[in-house]
Write an enzyme that holds these catalytic residues in place. Sequence first.
Site, PDB file in Angstrom:
ATOM      1  N   ARG A 161      56.025   5.664  41.088  1.00 25.71           N
ATOM      2  CA  ARG A 161      56.723   4.456  41.564  1.00 25.71           C
ATOM      3  C   ARG A 161      57.404   4.701  42.917  1.00 25.71           C
ATOM      4  O   ARG A 161      58.484   4.192  43.173  1.00 25.71           O
ATOM      5  CB  ARG A 161      57.764   3.957  40.543  1.00 25.71           C
ATOM      6  CG  ARG A 161      57.257   3.493  39.185  1.00 25.71           C
ATOM      7  CD  ARG A 161      56.254   2.377  39.274  1.00 25.71           C
ATOM      8  NE  ARG A 161      54.938   2.935  39.493  1.00 25.71           N
ATOM      9  CZ  ARG A 161      54.174   3.481  38.549  1.00 25.71           C
ATOM     10  NH1 ARG A 161      54.602   3.533  37.317  1.00 25.71           N
ATOM     11  NH2 ARG A 161      52.990   3.960  38.811  1.00 25.71           N
ATOM     12  N   SER A 193      59.753  -3.768  34.963  1.00 26.97           N
ATOM     13  CA  SER A 193      60.697  -2.717  34.576  1.00 26.97           C
ATOM     14  C   SER A 193      61.833  -2.677  35.596  1.00 26.97           C
ATOM     15  O   SER A 193      61.577  -2.589  36.788  1.00 26.97           O
ATOM     16  CB  SER A 193      60.005  -1.354  34.561  1.00 26.97           C
ATOM     17  OG  SER A 193      58.886  -1.398  33.713  1.00 26.97           O
ATOM     18  N   GLU A 237      64.186   0.201  39.769  1.00 26.10           N
ATOM     19  CA  GLU A 237      62.838   0.190  40.344  1.00 26.10           C
ATOM     20  C   GLU A 237      62.687  -0.885  41.429  1.00 26.10           C
ATOM     21  O   GLU A 237      62.076  -0.626  42.467  1.00 26.10           O
ATOM     22  CB  GLU A 237      61.802  -0.020  39.229  1.00 26.10           C
ATOM     23  CG  GLU A 237      60.383   0.097  39.720  1.00 26.10           C
ATOM     24  CD  GLU A 237      59.351  -0.209  38.646  1.00 26.10           C
ATOM     25  OE1 GLU A 237      59.264   0.542  37.673  1.00 26.10           O
ATOM     26  OE2 GLU A 237      58.634  -1.214  38.803  1.00 26.10           O
TER      27      GLU A 237
HETATM   28  C1  LIG Z   1      56.408  -9.226  34.844  1.00 22.94           C
HETATM   29  C2  LIG Z   1      56.269  -8.041  35.791  1.00 22.94           C
HETATM   30  C3  LIG Z   1      55.529  -6.937  35.404  1.00 22.94           C
HETATM   31  C4  LIG Z   1      55.372  -5.843  36.268  1.00 22.94           C
HETATM   32  N1  LIG Z   1      54.637  -4.774  35.852  1.00 22.94           N
HETATM   33  C5  LIG Z   1      54.460  -3.708  36.671  1.00 22.94           C
HETATM   34  C6  LIG Z   1      53.681  -2.582  36.265  1.00 22.94           C
HETATM   35  O1  LIG Z   1      53.129  -2.546  35.167  1.00 22.94           O
HETATM   36  N2  LIG Z   1      53.552  -1.549  37.135  1.00 22.94           N
HETATM   37  C7  LIG Z   1      54.130  -1.555  38.364  1.00 22.94           C
HETATM   38  O2  LIG Z   1      53.967  -0.580  39.106  1.00 22.94           O
HETATM   39  N3  LIG Z   1      54.870  -2.604  38.780  1.00 22.94           N
HETATM   40  C8  LIG Z   1      55.049  -3.677  37.965  1.00 22.94           C
HETATM   41  N4  LIG Z   1      55.818  -4.742  38.371  1.00 22.94           N
HETATM   42  C9  LIG Z   1      56.470  -4.702  39.684  1.00 22.94           C
HETATM   43  C10 LIG Z   1      55.676  -5.437  40.780  1.00 22.94           C
HETATM   44  O3  LIG Z   1      54.744  -6.320  40.254  1.00 22.94           O
HETATM   45  C11 LIG Z   1      54.937  -4.480  41.715  1.00 22.94           C
HETATM   46  O4  LIG Z   1      55.853  -3.589  42.292  1.00 22.94           O
HETATM   47  C12 LIG Z   1      54.199  -5.204  42.832  1.00 22.94           C
HETATM   48  O5  LIG Z   1      53.414  -4.295  43.563  1.00 22.94           O
HETATM   49  C13 LIG Z   1      55.139  -5.928  43.791  1.00 22.94           C
HETATM   50  O6  LIG Z   1      54.340  -6.729  44.643  1.00 22.94           O
HETATM   51  P1  LIG Z   1      54.976  -7.940  45.433  1.00 22.94           P
HETATM   52  O7  LIG Z   1      53.978  -8.419  46.403  1.00 22.94           O
HETATM   53  O8  LIG Z   1      55.501  -8.950  44.477  1.00 22.94           O
HETATM   54  O9  LIG Z   1      56.178  -7.200  46.172  1.00 22.94           O
HETATM   55  P2  LIG Z   1      57.508  -7.813  46.775  1.00 22.94           P
HETATM   56  O10 LIG Z   1      58.516  -7.926  45.691  1.00 22.94           O
HETATM   57  O11 LIG Z   1      57.219  -9.011  47.576  1.00 22.94           O
HETATM   58  O12 LIG Z   1      57.924  -6.608  47.722  1.00 22.94           O
HETATM   59  C14 LIG Z   1      58.233  -5.342  47.186  1.00 22.94           C
HETATM   60  C15 LIG Z   1      58.548  -4.381  48.329  1.00 22.94           C
HETATM   61  O13 LIG Z   1      57.383  -4.208  49.111  1.00 22.94           O
HETATM   62  C16 LIG Z   1      57.623  -4.616  50.459  1.00 22.94           C
HETATM   63  N5  LIG Z   1      56.398  -5.257  50.924  1.00 22.94           N
HETATM   64  C17 LIG Z   1      55.826  -6.387  50.448  1.00 22.94           C
HETATM   65  N6  LIG Z   1      54.682  -6.639  51.114  1.00 22.94           N
HETATM   66  C18 LIG Z   1      54.542  -5.649  52.033  1.00 22.94           C
HETATM   67  C19 LIG Z   1      53.569  -5.355  53.028  1.00 22.94           C
HETATM   68  N7  LIG Z   1      52.496  -6.136  53.215  1.00 22.94           N
HETATM   69  N8  LIG Z   1      53.758  -4.266  53.816  1.00 22.94           N
HETATM   70  C20 LIG Z   1      54.825  -3.453  53.639  1.00 22.94           C
HETATM   71  N9  LIG Z   1      55.777  -3.684  52.710  1.00 22.94           N
HETATM   72  C21 LIG Z   1      55.630  -4.768  51.912  1.00 22.94           C
HETATM   73  C22 LIG Z   1      58.805  -5.554  50.387  1.00 22.94           C
HETATM   74  O14 LIG Z   1      59.514  -5.609  51.614  1.00 22.94           O
HETATM   75  C23 LIG Z   1      59.606  -4.916  49.283  1.00 22.94           C
HETATM   76  O15 LIG Z   1      60.309  -3.818  49.810  1.00 22.94           O
HETATM   77  C24 LIG Z   1      55.983  -5.852  37.534  1.00 22.94           C
HETATM   78  C25 LIG Z   1      56.737  -6.979  37.916  1.00 22.94           C
HETATM   79  C26 LIG Z   1      56.875  -8.059  37.058  1.00 22.94           C
HETATM   80  C27 LIG Z   1      57.674  -9.261  37.486  1.00 22.94           C
END
Ligand SMILES: Cc1cc2nc3c(=O)[nH]c(=O)nc-3n(C[C@H](O)[C@H](O)[C@H](O)COP(=O)(O)OP(=O)(O)OC[C@H]3O[C@@H](n4cnc5c(N)ncnc54)[C@H](O)[C@@H]3O)c2cc1C
Length: 397
Positions: free
Chosen positions: A183, A269, A389
């Site tokens: 992570r 998480s 996280e």
């Molecule tokens: C119901 C649920 C279940 C989940 N299950 C898991 C799981 O099983 N495993 C897991 O690892 N995670 C899980 N997550 C966490 C999450 O889905 C992941 O971390 C996912 O990769 C976040 O993507 P996002 O686009 O929504 O990120 P955001 O929340 O939009 O951004 C997260 C971070 O990444 C940065 N960021 C976003 N886009 C970019 C880009 N293009 N370039 C550089 N930085 C960027 C943002 O500035 C921020 O710091 C879960 C979340 C939820 C709500």
Amino acid sequence: MIEPVALSTLTTFRVGGPPAALVAPVTEQDLITETLVVWGLDENWLLLGGGSNTVVADEGFDGIVISVVTRGIEVLAAAPESSKADAADAAVSDAGADVGARVRLRVQAGEPWDDLVAYAVDHGWAGIEALSGIPGSCGAAPVQNIGAYGQELSDSLIAIDFLSYETGEVDRLERADLALGYRTSALKQGLRGVVLAIELELHDTAAEASVLGSTLGQPLKYAQLAGALGVQLGDRVPLSIVRATVLGLRAGKGMVLDPDDPDTYSAGSFFTNPIVTETFARSLPTDAPRWQLEAEPADRVIPLEEYMGVGPIPGEEPVRLVKLSAAWLIEHSGVGRGFRLPGSKAAVSSKHTLALTNTGGATAEEVAELARYVLGRVQAEFGVNLQPEPVLVGLTL
Ligand SMILES: Cc1cc2nc3c(=O)[nH]c(=O)nc-3n(C[C@H](O)[C@H](O)[C@H](O)COP(=O)(O)OP(=O)(O)OC[C@H]3O[C@@H](n4cnc5c(N)ncnc54)[C@H](O)[C@@H]3O)c2cc1C
């Protein structure tokens, strides 16, 4: 710039006020151009993909949000030489999952991760099927090296195209440059810039399918998933069945986004599983789950001293590390499923203790108060400082 909306509408936790401004370029070139303009303004800026790992303060964000919404999956024409050699040598067998034909994909940062997984499974491309149902964008996937059910992005990622804040240039960063770990990554640890696209290499099982009759996933590495499938660890199961089973398991834990299930108004998480020294783990109750990790040189362990009050033992290298279950620690510190502080609309998920949720109309401060309470309980009971996280914007725990 477009009219900024409250970030509660752009994040899965559904909390957070508006930013000062918002841009949402739809092509890769516009993402580069508009980001460089934003960086030239000398304002605070924040990248947002699907908002599924970001929790924003009620005051909002005093700066410009760059919403990453670029779409597209490109199948790269030529397989690299090493992969072609693998393919030529490959024998189709049950153990043949690690060799054989490969396919390379270049995916735009704003493409929803689960759309990519569905596309890969439909095409018989294995390697990310256990990551089905993870919300968010492909561009954010390397940020915390997403993982679940025995697979991680780092198993398939080859490189990213990256707009560097430092130089203003677009660089290709190879997987080895990204310090991908549990992570975490260099991107999470301070490397600033925009992931424009990710390049993945997957196992093309189409050739096997003509012999085996089905496109099979990678050997299963996660006991709960193998159990749900009724097979053994290491077995291979048709891709579509792995995907459906993972989605079912995740839904049972509130871990796939569902507008009808408030347990999914969350960031997944909320705490990572803590990694501690084996010596420290021995001080915990014997039934506390733990997984042995590779032994680490002492210098990698030094940060744990800050977190756990347990340091490396001089002259006793390497130090053995174990990963603990944050969910178990929370539950056994007296914080059960569905727990909430009096009058608060933030709650521990009713399905498992690792997710904090918004039961409807919670404030970001209520989420932070609940997180602080959980941290305090686990620290008092077990002496372990859990680490959040999600990315916290304007919130401190
Ligand atoms: C119901 C649920 C279940 C989940 N299950 C898991 C799981 O099983 N495993 C897991 O690892 N995670 C899980 N997550 C966490 C999450 O889905 C992941 O971390 C996912 O990769 C976040 O993507 P996002 O686009 O929504 O990120 P955001 O929340 O939009 O951004 C997260 C971070 O990444 C940065 N960021 C976003 N886009 C970019 C880009 N293009 N370039 C550089 N930085 C960027 C943002 O500035 C921020 O710091 C879960 C979340 C939820 C709500």
